[in-house]
Design a protein around this motif. Structure first.
Motif, PDB file in Angstrom:
ATOM      1  N   ASP A  67     -15.709  20.688  81.069  1.00  0.00           N
ATOM      2  CA  ASP A  67     -14.640  21.597  80.644  1.00  0.00           C
ATOM      3  C   ASP A  67     -14.769  21.819  79.139  1.00  0.00           C
ATOM      4  N   LEU A  68     -15.217  23.021  78.750  1.00  0.00           N
ATOM      5  CA  LEU A  68     -15.419  23.364  77.340  1.00  0.00           C
ATOM      6  C   LEU A  68     -14.292  24.219  76.789  1.00  0.00           C
ATOM      7  N   SER A  69     -13.154  24.279  77.471  1.00  0.00           N
ATOM      8  CA  SER A  69     -12.084  25.180  77.046  1.00  0.00           C
ATOM      9  C   SER A  69     -11.510  24.812  75.689  1.00  0.00           C
ATOM     10  N   ASN A  70     -11.561  23.520  75.330  1.00  0.00           N
ATOM     11  CA  ASN A  70     -11.093  23.078  74.022  1.00  0.00           C
ATOM     12  C   ASN A  70     -12.256  22.402  73.303  1.00  0.00           C
ATOM     13  N   PRO A  71     -12.921  23.084  72.330  1.00  0.00           N
ATOM     14  CA  PRO A  71     -14.092  22.495  71.666  1.00  0.00           C
ATOM     15  C   PRO A  71     -13.798  21.182  70.964  1.00  0.00           C
ATOM     16  N   ASP A  72     -12.523  20.939  70.613  1.00  0.00           N
ATOM     17  CA  ASP A  72     -12.164  19.684  69.952  1.00  0.00           C
ATOM     18  C   ASP A  72     -11.893  18.556  70.945  1.00  0.00           C
ATOM     19  N   PHE A  73     -11.821  18.890  72.232  1.00  0.00           N
ATOM     20  CA  PHE A  73     -11.564  17.854  73.246  1.00  0.00           C
ATOM     21  C   PHE A  73     -12.298  18.240  74.531  1.00  0.00           C
ATOM     22  N   ILE A  74     -13.620  18.111  74.497  1.00  0.00           N
ATOM     23  CA  ILE A  74     -14.452  18.456  75.632  1.00  0.00           C
ATOM     24  C   ILE A  74     -14.280  17.385  76.714  1.00  0.00           C
ATOM     25  N   ARG A  75     -14.163  17.834  77.961  1.00  0.00           N
ATOM     26  CA  ARG A  75     -13.930  16.900  79.056  1.00  0.00           C
ATOM     27  C   ARG A  75     -15.011  17.017  80.121  1.00  0.00           C
ATOM     28  N   TYR A  76     -15.200  15.929  80.850  1.00  0.00           N
ATOM     29  CA  TYR A  76     -15.940  15.968  82.109  1.00  0.00           C
ATOM     30  C   TYR A  76     -15.081  15.207  83.111  1.00  0.00           C
ATOM     31  N   TYR A  77     -14.583  15.921  84.114  1.00  0.00           N
ATOM     32  CA  TYR A  77     -13.665  15.325  85.081  1.00  0.00           C
ATOM     33  C   TYR A  77     -14.422  14.442  86.081  1.00  0.00           C
ATOM     34  N   SER A  78     -13.771  13.388  86.527  1.00  0.00           N
ATOM     35  CA  SER A  78     -14.409  12.462  87.452  1.00  0.00           C
ATOM     36  C   SER A  78     -14.580  13.102  88.826  1.00  0.00           C
ATOM     37  N   HIS A  79     -15.576  12.621  89.553  1.00  0.00           N
ATOM     38  CA  HIS A  79     -15.804  13.060  90.927  1.00  0.00           C
ATOM     39  C   HIS A  79     -15.012  12.144  91.863  1.00  0.00           C
ATOM     40  N   GLY A  80     -15.219  12.296  93.172  1.00  0.00           N
ATOM     41  CA  GLY A  80     -14.510  11.444  94.129  1.00  0.00           C
ATOM     42  C   GLY A  80     -15.103  10.054  94.142  1.00  0.00           C
ATOM     43  N   PHE A  81     -15.505   9.580  95.323  1.00  0.00           N
ATOM     44  CA  PHE A  81     -16.117   8.259  95.425  1.00  0.00           C
ATOM     45  C   PHE A  81     -17.635   8.404  95.545  1.00  0.00           C
ATOM     46  N   GLY A  82     -18.351   7.318  95.254  1.00  0.00           N
ATOM     47  CA  GLY A  82     -19.775   7.284  95.525  1.00  0.00           C
ATOM     48  C   GLY A  82     -20.664   7.712  94.386  1.00  0.00           C
ATOM     49  N   TYR A  83     -20.164   7.656  93.133  1.00  0.00           N
ATOM     50  CA  TYR A  83     -20.971   8.066  91.984  1.00  0.00           C
ATOM     51  C   TYR A  83     -20.760   7.089  90.824  1.00  0.00           C
ATOM     52  N   VAL A  84     -21.838   6.867  90.081  1.00  0.00           N
ATOM     53  CA  VAL A  84     -21.831   5.921  88.961  1.00  0.00           C
ATOM     54  C   VAL A  84     -21.206   6.571  87.735  1.00  0.00           C
ATOM     55  N   ASP A  85     -20.717   5.741  86.805  1.00  0.00           N
ATOM     56  CA  ASP A  85     -20.159   6.209  85.527  1.00  0.00           C
ATOM     57  C   ASP A  85     -18.975   7.129  85.752  1.00  0.00           C
ATOM     58  N   ASN A  86     -18.144   6.745  86.723  1.00  0.00           N
ATOM     59  CA  ASN A  86     -17.063   7.600  87.186  1.00  0.00           C
ATOM     60  C   ASN A  86     -15.693   6.926  87.078  1.00  0.00           C
TER      61      ASN A  86
END
Length: 814
Positions: A208-227
């Motif tokens: 999510d690049l909508s706010n350049p000062d607070f870039i996000r990557y939202y978590s996925h469901g289950f079954g993934y590392v670094d989540n």
């Protein structure tokens, strides 16, 4: 699972007992990263660093971009044990970030497992993917392939890639990490030098690049590392992957029964011997760099039949964060039991506000009016089992270019933004826009850490155009004039060591000049015939030209800096008492590990100071560290200007970053971010607005205004800067702050005397003129007299520091 066993071997009457099994990784089988900003750095990206994963969950390794992987094993087979909590068998601990109780930065990795079927102790049998929640989404791509091409440069440059879907792109270099991003031959001799390729399953990005000062990557469901963030020990007690709450040790728990073969069919494995993890997303996150899975360790789960919980779940595929009014989309969701797909389960959709959107019995959602909508998918058989996502319904009607000025100079850059508005004039954040120039030979479109900028290429004019790709008719344009290159640059600079600010932040004018006199035992020419640009070395030397002890400043270009120019000696104090602080260009020798570092905007240098070009308005911080062999943390406070008038707002920003040296004496930035929710102090007192204490916001920013003139010390979390406030000129204007000091005579022509009944001293002082320039500085001990004969006529400010704080007094030089 933890198992203890004893083997008794009778050899010459001696019994040998084996050690108990470890619940953690015992061996790194292979570390094969993709290009990335942490690769080749000792902090997160070398084979030596990969060994930190052995024996615990407090290590750390980055896998680089899509496909980069690591293979590990344990000193025993991890059993698919029926008594394991929630049915899961091991937990992978990553490094996601949490803000306000929510994961705001995840970097998902896919897990594969292997049974050592031939018993040779090598990972040469069949790999099976553990299918997570996103495995069944229509946006997930199976059999994805990517190839990275080595740019072959000694420093960070963009690494190009191509994939098997006829797409191309780059792993973009950023200003935080300067080492090559392609795995180097020194660290990874087995990796192909020209190009490397990876294949696997590709997940849809959630950046999510909508706010350049607070870039996000939202978590996925289950079954993934670094989540999922790490919880508390014991790490053999897993988190329930089917709920959002962190239960047990946190991290991402995996069930061996999720294993699927190359056809997507589930297979049963009684146990596994090898685990492979690879980065599952091919995406760039602007200032935060490429998405690259990070791992801290893996733990075997201990059987515990008493530990039970929710085993049913629903996962909603990612939907657009913004959709326009009257847009129709069909979201998708799937039901699972213990992580396995349940195609016969009926899912019921709903929205929280029917006036904004509606969803029919066939699952089609229609946006009706602007606003935020919560979309929920729940099991018909048990509505408490659900998943939900939020989306903004928008109605864009206008777009405006936002730029400081429509004129720039050749070889300078200026940030640009676009403001999208709805029919009521309210801003719509996060809508993607596209930029172009009518003449790229005159005006270029570039990016600095994900922020778009215009760049002056040649003298002339060009149209700057922006539009919304989804609405081509929604556009704006502005004619930009590119002027000749300026012969001088205006630059902010600060110099400090571990104890104090040697020279406070100030704005200076710098042009090109001969810096040979400032280089001791030089081996190269640094005159104007050799250096045609304005560089960092010019900025530092020019600053000290205004100081009484300028001749003591020295650069060097000896073996400590690999023959490159570095800052060696910096004087501090005043003309009467001078001490020196030394640096040695990033040397690794035990007695020469101190170093002067130069931070230019967001990038930090230890040498090559004659090669680092300076642009208009750049922020330069020169600071000292005592030991280059240890990681360090840097923090600072900056402002958008150093001089304001009373009642004029000024924006400050507090930020931090952590760094370390790599094996090539380059500086790696491991982490960076804003200093949020910290009190802002002005002259030692907490700043107030409307009766509330001013604190930095989530982006580290705070806005200040001043009612009285003078020099203001702004401090946030033990970092400070000075802002000069142009106030009323007459000396008789009363100040709000309580003074314990006074001076006389006033007006004065040759000297002023500091008068203090409350503070015996000593004092340090600075004299500031009406333009905000420091004209005198020094220390007062027994005699509290300051000679002002050489000052210009008019109003001046005397800034005094004592044990209780800072005071500003006015006087007039006749």
């Amino acid at each position: 699972m933890r198992t203890y066993f004893v083997i008794i071997i009778f050899t010459m009457g001696t019994a040998l007992e084996c050690h108990p099994q470890s619940e953690f990784i015992s061996r790194i089988v292979e570390f094969h990263p993709a290009p990335g900003q942490f690769i080749n750095t000792p902090a997160w990206g070398t084979p030596q660093r990969a060994e930190s994963l052995v024996g615990g969950v407090r290590g750390g390794i980055s896998l680089g971009g899509y496909g980069g992987y690591i293979v590990v094993d344990f000193d025993h087979t991890i059993e698919n044990h029926p008594d394991n909590p929630y049915g899961v068998d091991f937990t992978v601990f990553g490094n996601p970030l949490v803000t306000g109780g929510e994961v705001t930065w995840a970097e998902p990795g896919i897990v594969m497992v292997m049974r050592d079927e031939n018993g040779n102790g090598k990972a040469d049998d069949t790999w099976y993917e553990l299918a997570g929640s996103d495995h069944y989404f229509s946006t997930t791509i199976k059999n994805y392939g990517i190839t990275y091409i080595n740019p072959g440069q000694p420093r960070a440059v963009d690494v190009p890639w191509t994939d098997n879907r006829r797409q191309t792109g780059f792993v973009f270099a950023n200003s935080f990490h300067r080492q090559p991003y392609y795995p180097s031959e020194a660290h990874f001799p087995a990796i192909e030098r020209n190009e490397i390729s990876f294949t696997g399953t590709l997940l849809k990005s959630k950046v999510d690049l909508s706010n350049p000062d607070f870039i996000r990557y939202y978590s996925h469901g289950f079954g993934y590392v670094d989540n999922v963030p790490v919880g508390e020990a014991p790490y053999t007690v897993p988190d329930n992957p089917y709920t959002r709450a962190i239960e047990g040790s946190g991290g991402d728990a995996f069930d061996i029964d999720w294993a699927v073969d190359s056809h997507g069919d589930h297979v049963h494995l009684a146990g596994i011997d090898f685990i492979k993890i690879y980065t599952a997303v091919n995406a760039d996150a602007a200032a935060l760099g490429e998405i690259s899975t990070e791992i801290r360790g893996i733990a075997d789960v201990a059987p515990n039949k008493a530990l039970t919980g929710q085993l049913r779940s629903v996962a909603v595929a990612d939907v657009p964060r913004n959709i326009e009014v009257e847009t129709v989309i069909r979201p998708e969701a799937y039901a699972f039991y213990q992580g396995k797909l349940q195609p016969d389960e009926v899912i019921v959709w709903s929205v929280n506000d029917d006036a904004l959107a509606e969803i029919d019995e066939n699952g089609f959602l229609t946006a009706r009016a602007p606003g935020e909508v919560i979309l929920t998918a729940a099991l018909q058989s048990d509505p408490s089992v659900r998943d939900e996502v939020s989306l903004d319904i928008i109605s864009p009607s206008a777009i405006d270019i936002v730029i400081a000025t429509a004129t720039i100079r050749v070889n300078t850059r200026q940030e640009i933004t676009a403001l999208v508005k709805d029919r009521q004039g309210a801003e719509i954040p996060g809508l993607p826009v596209a930029w172009r120039s009518s003449d790229t030979s005159v005006l270029g479109i570039e990016s600095e850490d994900g922020r778009p900028q215009v760049a002056g290429k040649a003298i002339g004019e060009a149209w700057l155009v922006v539009n919304v790709p989804s609405i081509p008719a929604l556009s704006d344009s502005l004619l930009i004039q590119v002027l000749p290159e300026a012969s001088a640059r205006r630059v902010y600079i600060t110099i400090k060591d571990q104890q104090e600010s040697i020279i406070r932040r100030r704005l200076i004018n710098v042009s090109n000049f001969d810096i040979n006199p400032y280089v001791e035992d030089r081996s190269k020419n640094y005159g104007i015939d050799a250096l045609t640009e304005v560089t960092t070395a010019h900025v530092i030397a020019r600053l000290f030209e205004n100081e009484a002890f300028v001749s003591d400043l020295r650069f060097r270009d000896d073996e400590h800096g690999d023959g490159q120019l570095y800052l060696w000696r910096v004087p501090k104090g005043d003309a009467s008492v001078v001490t020196y602080v030394y640096g040695f260009g990033g040397s690794s020798q035990p007695n020469h590990r101190g170093a002067w570092l130069v931070k230019v905007n967001e990038r930090t240098y230890v040498h090559d100071l004659d090669q680092v070009k300076i642009g208009e308005g750049d922020e330069v911080v020169v600071y000292h560290i005592a030991d280059t062999s240890e990681p360090w943390k840097f923090s600072q406070v900056t402002s958008d200007t150093d001089t304001v008038s009373t009642a004029e707002p000024v924006m400050i920003r507090a930020s931090w970053s952590s760094h370390s040296f790599d094996g090539d004496r380059e500086i790696a930035t491991e982490r960076s971010g804003p200093v949020s929710d910290e009190i802002v102090y002005v002259n030692g007192i907490a700043a107030q607005k409307d009766g509330d204490t001013i604190r930095t916001d989530e982006t580290g920013h705070a806005e200040l205004t001043f009612e009285q003139g003078g020099l203001k010390e702004i401090r946030v979390n033990n970092e400070w800067l000075f802002i000069f406030v142009k106030g009323d000129f007459p000396v008789s204007v009363p100040e709000v702050e309580k003074h314990t000091l006074s001076l006389g005579p006033n007006p004065a022509s040759t000297y002023i005397r500091l008068i203090s009944k409350q503070h015996p001293g000593p004092f340090s002082y600075e004299v500031i003129d009406m333009r905000g320039n420091m004209t005198l500085k020094g220390h007062l001990r027994h005699e509290k007299i300051i000679n002002i004969e050489k000052l210009g006529h008019g109003l001046h400010y005397l800034v005094i520091r004592h044990t209780s704080g800072i005071e500003t007094l006015k006087f007039i030089k006749q």
